[in-house]
Scaffold this active site. Structure first.
Site, PDB file in Angstrom:
ATOM      1  N   GLU A 152      -1.267  -0.880 -10.240  1.00  0.00           N
ATOM      2  CA  GLU A 152      -2.319  -0.653 -10.723  1.00  0.00           C
ATOM      3  C   GLU A 152      -2.716  -1.294 -12.054  1.00  0.00           C
ATOM      4  OE1 GLU A 152      -3.383   3.686 -10.708  1.00  0.00           O
ATOM      5  OE2 GLU A 152      -2.096   4.106  -9.168  1.00  0.00           O
ATOM      6  N   ILE A 187       0.711  -1.062  -0.104  1.00  0.00           N
ATOM      7  CA  ILE A 187       0.015   0.256  -0.142  1.00  0.00           C
ATOM      8  C   ILE A 187       0.934   1.249  -0.134  1.00  0.00           C
ATOM      9  CG2 ILE A 187      -1.945   1.415   1.088  1.00  0.00           C
ATOM     10  CD1 ILE A 187      -2.675  -1.615   0.130  1.00  0.00           C
TER      11      ILE A 187
END
Length: 386
Positions: A365, A157
């Protein structure tokens, strides 16, 4: 499509370039070595408005289009991809999602702090066993009266140890992707732990974390959007987020090309600069064409976002841009290292860092393989992802 920038877009690009040259480039190597960006840069990004681009002025934002955002992000990527990631995530994924899906109370609570740089956000979607398949995430939120109690684990993260708020996705029912809900979770909540991830190949200056949630309690007012609609929020954010990643990749590639071109004119072998050697010129020429192609694909995707095209059309365009730009960044940085020869292999010169930072852009992503499947689905109408 006309690739020329407007005066306003050019002004954003020039402002970003000046900021990068003054505040980022001189420090990038040291930040990489110590594996930590100086967080003072966050306030500076906020002061220039770079953490509020495209958001409403009423909530601290700066009125700008996606093309302006893309050219700013390209410049930040040119300076240091770790800094670019701060903006791409906190603004591109978190603040924009709040602005789109949030209640007025949520916007007032979080957006002024996020856009000013007083706070950062992280996008807590990926899990140890749920990366390319986010619909399989297992972090769970159960209803308890007026609250939700969240338990689970997130991985890789960005901004995870720096963020004041996590846009977190948790399972609220067992109905597959339709059972996922989004929450705005303050990171100082009891039971919320952020563990730094060290030893990364690239993006060393960027805070990457494992998040552990042990019975974290949040009120229902922390829920972003409707129950069960969280996966759509996540995928929508990632569609535009891929434009940001593509722009940052163009910046990395441009930095590598510029460094290699300069070095080729300075490095003398066999009595002349290596820029006079045909095979060196081939490396530079191939790189230049790829950088320009990646830039145009990225600007096209940003312009389509500004036009408000359909989600399907934008998804395909952003996937094309992200796929080509991220792979281009790797190839161009590798070519640049070849031009530098042995000196490219030590961190006194920047091209090794460019290659290390570029490599992850093909992974997060949405991997390059996932982007190809998204593009293939658009071409054939057949979903090979499921």
């Amino acid at each position: 499509m006309n690739p020329e920038l407007t005066d306003t877009q050019t002004a954003f690009k020039e402002m970003a370039a000046q900021f990068v040259d003054a505040e980022i480039v001189p420090h990038a190597r040291e930040w990489d070595r110590r594996e930590e960006v100086d967080l003072a840069i966050v306030r500076k990004l906020g002061e220039l408005g770079f953490l509020g681009l495209t958001l409403p002025e009423a909530h601290g934002g700066v009125e700008a289009d996606m093309v302006s955002y893309a050219v700013v992000v390209e410049e930040l990527g040119r300076g240091d991809s770790s800094v670019r990631g701060i903006v791409s995530v906190s603004l591109g994924l978190v603040s924009k999602s709040i602005a789109t899906w949030g209640t007025e109370e949520q916007k007032q609570r979080w957006l002024p702090a996020l856009t000013s740089g007083e706070a950062l956000g992280c996008f807590a979607l990926t899990e140890p066993d749920a990366g390319s398949d986010p619909a399989s995430l297992t972090t769970r939120a159960r209803r308890d009266g007026d609250d939700w109690v969240i338990t689970g684990q997130k991985m890789f993260i960005t901004n995870g140890t720096w963020a004041e708020v996590a846009l977190l996705f948790a399972r609220t029912s067992d109905d597959g992707g339709r059972g996922i809900t989004a929450f705005l979770v303050p990171t100082d909540s009891p039971g919320f732990t952020a563990n730094p991830v060290h030893g990364k190949l690239g993006l060393r200056g960027q805070a990457t974390a494992e998040l552990v949630l042990d019975e974290v309690r949040v009120p229902d007012s922390a829920r972003l959007g409707e129950v069960g609609k969280g996966l759509g929020i996540a995928l929508g954010a990632l569609t535009k987020g891929r434009i940001s990643v593509a722009a940052g990749a163009v910046g990395v590639a441009q930095a590598a090309l510029t460094a290699a071109t300069r070095y080729a004119g300075e490095r003398v072998q066999f009595g002349t600069p290596i820029a006079s050697r045909q095979l060196v010129q081939e490396l530079l020429a191939d790189s230049a064409v790829e950088v320009e192609a990646a830039r145009l694909l990225t600007l096209r995707a940003a312009a389509l976002a500004d036009r408000g095209v359909s989600r399907q059309e934008l998804t395909t365009a952003s996937s094309m841009a992200k796929l080509h730009a991220s792979e281009t960044a790797v190839r161009v940085a590798n070519n640049a290292l070849q031009v530098f020869g042995g000196y490219g292999f030590i961190d006194e010169y920047p091209v090794g860092k460019y290659l290390r930072d570029a490599r992850v852009l093909t992974l997060y992503e949405g991997t390059s393989q996932v982007q190809k499947l998204i593009i293939g689905r658009s071409l054939t109408g057949v979903d090979a992802l499921s």
